[in-house]
Scaffold this active site. Sequence first.
Site, short mmCIF file in Angstrom:
data_model
loop_
_atom_site.label_atom_id
_atom_site.label_comp_id
_atom_site.label_asym_id
_atom_site.label_seq_id
_atom_site.Cartn_x
_atom_site.Cartn_y
_atom_site.Cartn_z
N LYS A 64 31.76 41.11 44.38
CA LYS A 64 31.14 40.05 43.58
C LYS A 64 29.88 39.44 44.12
CE LYS A 64 35.78 38.16 44.71
NZ LYS A 64 36.10 38.79 46.05
N TYR B 45 31.13 37.89 51.87
CA TYR B 45 32.24 38.11 53.13
C TYR B 45 31.12 38.89 54.05
CZ TYR B 45 35.84 37.46 49.62
OH TYR B 45 36.79 37.30 48.49
N ASP C 293 39.36 44.43 47.02
CA ASP C 293 38.49 43.05 46.59
C ASP C 293 37.60 42.62 47.78
OD1 ASP C 293 38.62 40.95 44.38
OD2 ASP C 293 38.21 40.28 46.52
N HIS D 192 30.57 35.18 41.78
CA HIS D 192 31.57 34.62 42.71
C HIS D 192 31.78 33.16 42.39
CE1 HIS D 192 32.84 35.21 47.15
NE2 HIS D 192 33.77 34.51 46.52
#
Length: 297
Positions: free
Chosen positions: A81, A52, A47, A115
Amino acid sequence: MDGLHSTITLNNGVKMPRFGLGVWKTDNRTSRDSVAAAIKNGYLAIDTARQYGNEQGTGAGIKLGLEQAGLKRSDLFVTTKLYNGEQGDYDQVSRAFENQLKDLGLDYVDLYLMHWPVDKTYIESYHAMEKLYREGKVRAIGVSNFDNDRMEKLLEEAEVIPAVNQMEFNPTNQEREILAFDQSHDIEMTAWSPLGGGESLTNPVIDALAKKYDRSAAQIILRWEWQRDIVTVVKSTHEKRIIQNSQIFDFSLSDEDVQKINELDQGKRGLWYDDFQWHNPNGKVANGIDQWPDTRK
Ligand code: A2P
Protein backbone atom coordinates in the site's frame (compact mmCIF):
# COMPACT_ATOMS: atom_id res chain seq x y z
CA MET A 1 -11.01 -24.68 -6.73
CA ASP A 2 -11.66 -24.49 -3.02
CA GLY A 3 -9.57 -23.50 -0.05
CA LEU A 4 -6.36 -21.52 -0.20
CA HIS A 5 -6.28 -21.86 -3.99
CA SER A 6 -9.70 -20.34 -4.42
CA THR A 7 -9.72 -17.00 -6.23
CA ILE A 8 -12.09 -14.24 -7.18
CA THR A 9 -11.77 -12.32 -10.43
CA LEU A 10 -11.21 -8.60 -9.99
CA ASN A 11 -12.87 -6.06 -12.29
CA ASN A 12 -9.84 -6.03 -14.59
CA GLY A 13 -9.77 -9.82 -14.97
CA VAL A 14 -6.91 -10.46 -12.52
CA LYS A 15 -7.49 -13.38 -10.17
CA MET A 16 -6.93 -12.79 -6.46
CA PRO A 17 -6.81 -15.47 -3.76
CA ARG A 18 -9.76 -15.24 -1.39
CA PHE A 19 -7.69 -15.92 1.73
CA GLY A 20 -4.27 -14.63 2.73
CA LEU A 21 -1.89 -13.53 5.45
CA GLY A 22 -1.58 -9.97 6.74
CA VAL A 23 1.44 -8.60 8.59
CA TRP A 24 0.08 -5.47 10.26
CA LYS A 25 2.33 -4.13 13.05
CA THR A 26 4.89 -6.87 12.74
CA ASP A 27 8.61 -6.17 12.79
CA ASN A 28 10.83 -7.27 9.91
CA ARG A 29 12.07 -10.45 11.53
CA THR A 30 8.62 -11.59 12.65
CA SER A 31 7.15 -10.64 9.31
CA ARG A 32 9.78 -12.70 7.49
CA ASP A 33 9.05 -15.72 9.67
CA SER A 34 5.28 -15.53 9.47
CA VAL A 35 5.25 -14.91 5.71
CA ALA A 36 7.61 -17.84 5.10
CA ALA A 37 5.52 -20.06 7.41
CA ALA A 38 2.31 -19.06 5.64
CA ILE A 39 3.66 -19.81 2.17
CA LYS A 40 5.14 -23.09 3.35
CA ASN A 41 1.67 -23.99 4.65
CA GLY A 42 -0.15 -23.20 1.44
CA TYR A 43 -1.08 -19.50 1.65
CA LEU A 44 -0.89 -17.79 -1.74
CA ALA A 45 -1.65 -14.19 -0.78
CA ILE A 46 0.45 -11.85 1.34
CA ASP A 47 -0.63 -8.35 2.35
CA THR A 48 1.70 -5.67 3.67
CA ALA A 49 2.09 -1.86 3.56
CA ARG A 50 4.76 0.82 3.71
CA GLN A 51 3.09 1.97 6.89
CA TYR A 52 3.90 -1.31 8.62
CA GLY A 53 7.65 -0.75 8.18
CA ASN A 54 8.21 -4.40 7.34
CA GLU A 55 8.44 -4.64 3.57
CA GLN A 56 12.05 -5.85 3.79
CA GLY A 57 11.09 -8.64 6.17
CA THR A 58 8.01 -9.47 4.12
CA GLY A 59 10.16 -9.67 0.99
CA ALA A 60 12.65 -11.93 2.74
CA GLY A 61 9.75 -14.14 3.89
CA ILE A 62 8.39 -14.31 0.36
CA LYS A 63 11.76 -15.41 -1.00
CA LEU A 64 12.22 -18.00 1.73
CA GLY A 65 8.64 -19.26 1.55
CA LEU A 66 8.72 -19.66 -2.23
CA GLU A 67 11.97 -21.63 -1.98
CA GLN A 68 10.63 -23.87 0.77
CA ALA A 69 7.36 -24.49 -1.04
CA GLY A 70 8.96 -24.92 -4.47
CA LEU A 71 6.78 -22.17 -5.92
CA LYS A 72 7.38 -19.36 -8.41
CA ARG A 73 6.80 -15.66 -7.79
CA SER A 74 3.86 -15.81 -10.18
CA ASP A 75 2.15 -18.38 -7.93
CA LEU A 76 1.87 -15.73 -5.22
CA PHE A 77 -0.36 -12.64 -4.94
CA VAL A 78 1.40 -9.78 -3.17
CA THR A 79 -0.38 -6.63 -2.02
CA THR A 80 1.25 -3.51 -0.63
CA LYS A 81 0.00 0.00 0.00
CA LEU A 82 0.99 3.58 -0.73
CA TYR A 83 1.92 5.37 2.50
CA ASN A 84 -0.11 8.47 3.37
CA GLY A 85 3.01 10.58 3.74
CA GLU A 86 4.19 9.58 0.25
CA GLN A 87 1.04 10.56 -1.59
CA GLY A 88 1.43 13.24 -4.24
CA ASP A 89 2.18 13.58 -7.93
CA TYR A 90 3.48 10.87 -10.22
CA ASP A 91 7.16 11.55 -9.45
CA GLN A 92 6.52 11.29 -5.75
CA VAL A 93 4.34 8.18 -5.93
CA SER A 94 6.51 6.33 -8.43
CA ARG A 95 9.60 7.03 -6.32
CA ALA A 96 7.79 5.68 -3.27
CA PHE A 97 6.63 2.65 -5.21
CA GLU A 98 10.12 1.86 -6.57
CA ASN A 99 11.51 1.99 -3.03
CA GLN A 100 8.79 -0.42 -1.92
CA LEU A 101 9.63 -2.81 -4.75
CA LYS A 102 13.28 -2.64 -3.78
CA ASP A 103 12.55 -3.41 -0.14
CA LEU A 104 10.25 -6.25 -1.11
CA GLY A 105 12.86 -7.61 -3.53
CA LEU A 106 10.20 -7.86 -6.24
CA ASP A 107 9.87 -6.48 -9.73
CA TYR A 108 6.09 -6.05 -9.58
CA VAL A 109 3.28 -6.27 -7.09
CA ASP A 110 -0.08 -7.84 -7.80
CA LEU A 111 -2.17 -5.21 -6.06
CA TYR A 112 -1.18 -1.69 -5.05
CA LEU A 113 -3.61 0.03 -2.69
CA MET A 114 -3.85 3.60 -1.53
CA HIS A 115 -3.74 3.08 2.22
CA TRP A 116 -6.03 5.97 3.21
CA PRO A 117 -7.85 8.78 1.40
CA VAL A 118 -5.77 11.79 2.46
CA ASP A 119 -8.19 14.51 1.41
CA LYS A 120 -5.70 16.92 -0.12
CA THR A 121 -3.87 14.40 -2.23
CA TYR A 122 -5.89 11.26 -2.89
CA ILE A 123 -7.15 12.14 -6.36
CA GLU A 124 -3.71 13.18 -7.63
CA SER A 125 -2.13 10.14 -6.00
CA TYR A 126 -4.68 7.82 -7.56
CA HIS A 127 -3.90 9.22 -11.02
CA ALA A 128 -0.24 8.43 -10.33
CA MET A 129 -1.22 4.87 -9.39
CA GLU A 130 -3.21 4.61 -12.63
CA LYS A 131 -0.02 5.46 -14.47
CA LEU A 132 1.92 2.75 -12.62
CA TYR A 133 -0.85 0.35 -13.60
CA ARG A 134 -0.70 1.36 -17.27
CA GLU A 135 3.08 0.94 -17.18
CA GLY A 136 2.53 -2.68 -16.07
CA LYS A 137 4.29 -2.29 -12.72
CA VAL A 138 1.24 -3.43 -10.78
CA ARG A 139 -1.35 -5.94 -11.92
CA ALA A 140 -4.22 -4.13 -10.23
CA ILE A 141 -4.79 -0.94 -8.27
CA GLY A 142 -7.25 -0.12 -5.55
CA VAL A 143 -7.83 1.73 -2.33
CA SER A 144 -8.34 1.09 1.35
CA ASN A 145 -10.48 2.77 4.00
CA PHE A 146 -12.63 4.67 1.51
CA ASP A 147 -16.09 5.67 2.69
CA ASN A 148 -18.80 6.06 0.06
CA ASP A 149 -18.51 9.85 -0.31
CA ARG A 150 -14.82 9.73 -1.04
CA MET A 151 -15.26 6.71 -3.26
CA GLU A 152 -17.93 8.51 -5.25
CA LYS A 153 -15.63 11.48 -5.73
CA LEU A 154 -12.81 9.18 -6.77
CA LEU A 155 -15.04 7.40 -9.29
CA GLU A 156 -15.93 10.73 -10.89
CA GLU A 157 -12.23 11.36 -11.54
CA ALA A 158 -10.81 7.89 -12.05
CA GLU A 159 -9.98 6.35 -15.41
CA VAL A 160 -9.34 2.95 -13.84
CA ILE A 161 -12.06 1.79 -11.47
CA PRO A 162 -10.40 0.62 -8.25
CA ALA A 163 -10.32 -3.17 -8.17
CA VAL A 164 -10.47 -3.32 -4.37
CA ASN A 165 -11.47 -1.30 -1.32
CA GLN A 166 -9.86 -2.92 1.70
CA MET A 167 -11.90 -2.15 4.81
CA GLU A 168 -12.01 -3.17 8.43
CA PHE A 169 -14.53 -6.01 8.43
CA ASN A 170 -15.33 -8.36 11.27
CA PRO A 171 -18.39 -9.52 13.23
CA THR A 172 -18.88 -6.22 15.06
CA ASN A 173 -18.09 -4.00 12.06
CA GLN A 174 -19.63 -5.25 8.85
CA GLU A 175 -19.65 -2.03 6.79
CA ARG A 176 -22.98 -2.86 5.14
CA GLU A 177 -23.36 0.44 3.28
CA ILE A 178 -19.82 0.44 1.95
CA LEU A 179 -20.11 -3.20 0.93
CA ALA A 180 -23.35 -2.53 -0.97
CA PHE A 181 -21.92 0.57 -2.67
CA ASP A 182 -18.67 -1.11 -3.66
CA GLN A 183 -20.46 -4.22 -4.94
CA SER A 184 -22.74 -2.09 -7.08
CA HIS A 185 -19.64 -0.54 -8.70
CA ASP A 186 -17.82 -3.83 -9.25
CA ILE A 187 -15.25 -2.99 -6.57
CA GLU A 188 -14.24 -5.89 -4.31
CA MET A 189 -14.56 -4.86 -0.68
CA THR A 190 -11.99 -6.99 1.13
CA ALA A 191 -11.34 -7.34 4.86
CA TRP A 192 -8.59 -6.12 7.15
CA SER A 193 -8.72 -7.05 10.83
CA PRO A 194 -11.07 -9.95 10.13
CA LEU A 195 -10.84 -11.09 13.76
CA GLY A 196 -11.70 -7.64 15.05
CA GLY A 197 -8.29 -7.12 16.58
CA GLY A 198 -8.98 -10.21 18.64
CA GLU A 199 -12.08 -8.73 20.32
CA SER A 200 -14.62 -10.90 18.51
CA LEU A 201 -12.66 -13.96 19.60
CA THR A 202 -14.15 -13.61 23.07
CA ASN A 203 -17.71 -12.88 21.97
CA PRO A 204 -20.14 -15.34 23.66
CA VAL A 205 -22.05 -16.03 20.42
CA ILE A 206 -18.80 -16.92 18.64
CA ASP A 207 -17.72 -18.94 21.63
CA ALA A 208 -20.96 -20.98 21.59
CA LEU A 209 -20.52 -21.65 17.86
CA ALA A 210 -16.91 -22.68 18.45
CA LYS A 211 -18.16 -25.29 20.92
CA LYS A 212 -20.97 -26.40 18.62
CA TYR A 213 -18.66 -26.95 15.62
CA ASP A 214 -15.66 -28.02 17.70
CA ARG A 215 -13.50 -25.30 16.12
CA SER A 216 -11.63 -22.31 17.49
CA ALA A 217 -13.33 -18.92 17.66
CA ALA A 218 -10.95 -17.66 14.96
CA GLN A 219 -11.96 -20.49 12.64
CA ILE A 220 -15.65 -19.72 13.18
CA ILE A 221 -15.14 -16.05 12.28
CA LEU A 222 -12.97 -16.80 9.26
CA ARG A 223 -15.40 -19.44 8.02
CA TRP A 224 -18.24 -16.92 8.39
CA GLU A 225 -16.26 -14.44 6.28
CA TRP A 226 -15.62 -17.16 3.74
CA GLN A 227 -19.33 -17.98 3.50
CA ARG A 228 -20.08 -14.26 3.22
CA ASP A 229 -17.73 -14.21 0.20
CA ILE A 230 -15.49 -11.58 1.77
CA VAL A 231 -11.86 -11.78 0.66
CA THR A 232 -9.77 -11.84 3.82
CA VAL A 233 -6.21 -11.34 5.03
CA VAL A 234 -5.66 -12.51 8.58
CA LYS A 235 -2.67 -11.75 10.72
CA SER A 236 -0.96 -14.18 12.99
CA THR A 237 2.65 -14.33 14.03
CA HIS A 238 2.39 -17.93 15.25
CA GLU A 239 2.80 -20.79 12.83
CA LYS A 240 0.26 -22.93 14.71
CA ARG A 241 -2.38 -20.22 14.33
CA ILE A 242 -1.36 -19.55 10.72
CA ILE A 243 -2.11 -23.20 10.02
CA GLN A 244 -5.25 -23.28 12.16
CA ASN A 245 -6.67 -20.16 10.49
CA SER A 246 -6.44 -21.83 7.10
CA GLN A 247 -8.25 -24.97 8.24
CA ILE A 248 -11.72 -23.68 7.53
CA PHE A 249 -12.53 -25.48 4.32
CA ASP A 250 -13.69 -28.79 5.72
CA PHE A 251 -16.78 -27.60 7.56
CA SER A 252 -19.54 -25.10 7.01
CA LEU A 253 -21.79 -22.99 9.19
CA SER A 254 -25.51 -23.40 8.80
CA ASP A 255 -27.37 -20.45 7.25
CA GLU A 256 -28.90 -19.85 10.65
CA ASP A 257 -25.48 -19.61 12.31
CA VAL A 258 -24.16 -17.28 9.58
CA GLN A 259 -27.16 -15.11 10.38
CA LYS A 260 -26.37 -15.20 14.10
CA ILE A 261 -22.94 -13.68 13.37
CA ASN A 262 -24.46 -11.20 10.92
CA GLU A 263 -26.54 -9.97 13.83
CA LEU A 264 -23.43 -9.13 15.88
CA ASP A 265 -22.84 -6.08 13.68
CA GLN A 266 -22.69 -2.87 15.71
CA GLY A 267 -21.11 -0.72 13.01
CA LYS A 268 -18.26 -0.46 15.49
CA ARG A 269 -15.37 0.97 13.55
CA GLY A 270 -12.10 1.87 15.31
CA LEU A 271 -12.86 5.31 16.73
CA TRP A 272 -9.61 6.86 15.64
CA TYR A 273 -10.51 6.81 11.99
CA ASP A 274 -14.24 7.34 12.21
CA ASP A 275 -14.09 10.23 9.74
CA PHE A 276 -11.65 8.28 7.54
CA GLN A 277 -8.93 10.79 8.13
CA TRP A 278 -5.75 10.03 9.93
CA HIS A 279 -5.42 11.48 13.44
CA ASN A 280 -2.62 12.33 15.78
CA PRO A 281 -3.13 11.17 19.35
CA ASN A 282 -4.22 14.74 20.13
CA GLY A 283 -7.18 14.23 17.83
CA LYS A 284 -6.03 16.62 15.06
CA VAL A 285 -6.10 15.43 11.48
CA ALA A 286 -2.47 14.70 10.68
CA ASN A 287 -2.83 13.57 7.10
CA GLY A 288 -0.95 10.60 8.08
CA ILE A 289 2.69 11.27 7.75
CA ASP A 290 3.92 10.67 11.21
CA GLN A 291 2.09 8.48 13.65
CA TRP A 292 0.62 5.06 13.79
CA PRO A 293 -2.42 5.78 15.93
CA ASP A 294 -2.28 2.99 18.43
CA THR A 295 -5.51 3.86 20.18
CA ARG A 296 -7.73 1.04 19.00
CA LYS A 297 -9.99 -0.36 21.69
P1 A2P B 1 -1.01 -13.42 17.03
O1 A2P B 1 -0.17 -12.73 16.01
O2 A2P B 1 -0.38 -13.43 18.38
O3 A2P B 1 -1.49 -14.78 16.57
P2 A2P B 1 -7.13 -9.18 13.21
O4 A2P B 1 -6.97 -10.11 12.06
O5 A2P B 1 -8.52 -8.87 13.50
O6 A2P B 1 -6.26 -7.95 13.09
O7 A2P B 1 -6.63 -9.95 14.50
C1 A2P B 1 -5.32 -10.30 14.57
C2 A2P B 1 -5.02 -10.68 15.98
O8 A2P B 1 -5.61 -11.95 16.28
C3 A2P B 1 -3.54 -10.81 16.14
O9 A2P B 1 -3.21 -10.12 17.30
C4 A2P B 1 -3.29 -12.31 16.27
O10 A2P B 1 -2.32 -12.53 17.28
C5 A2P B 1 -4.62 -12.85 16.73
N1 A2P B 1 -4.89 -14.17 16.13
C6 A2P B 1 -4.73 -14.55 14.85
N2 A2P B 1 -5.12 -15.82 14.68
C7 A2P B 1 -5.55 -16.27 15.87
C8 A2P B 1 -6.06 -17.51 16.35
N3 A2P B 1 -6.24 -18.55 15.53
N4 A2P B 1 -6.39 -17.59 17.66
C9 A2P B 1 -6.23 -16.56 18.51
N5 A2P B 1 -5.74 -15.36 18.11
C10 A2P B 1 -5.41 -15.21 16.81
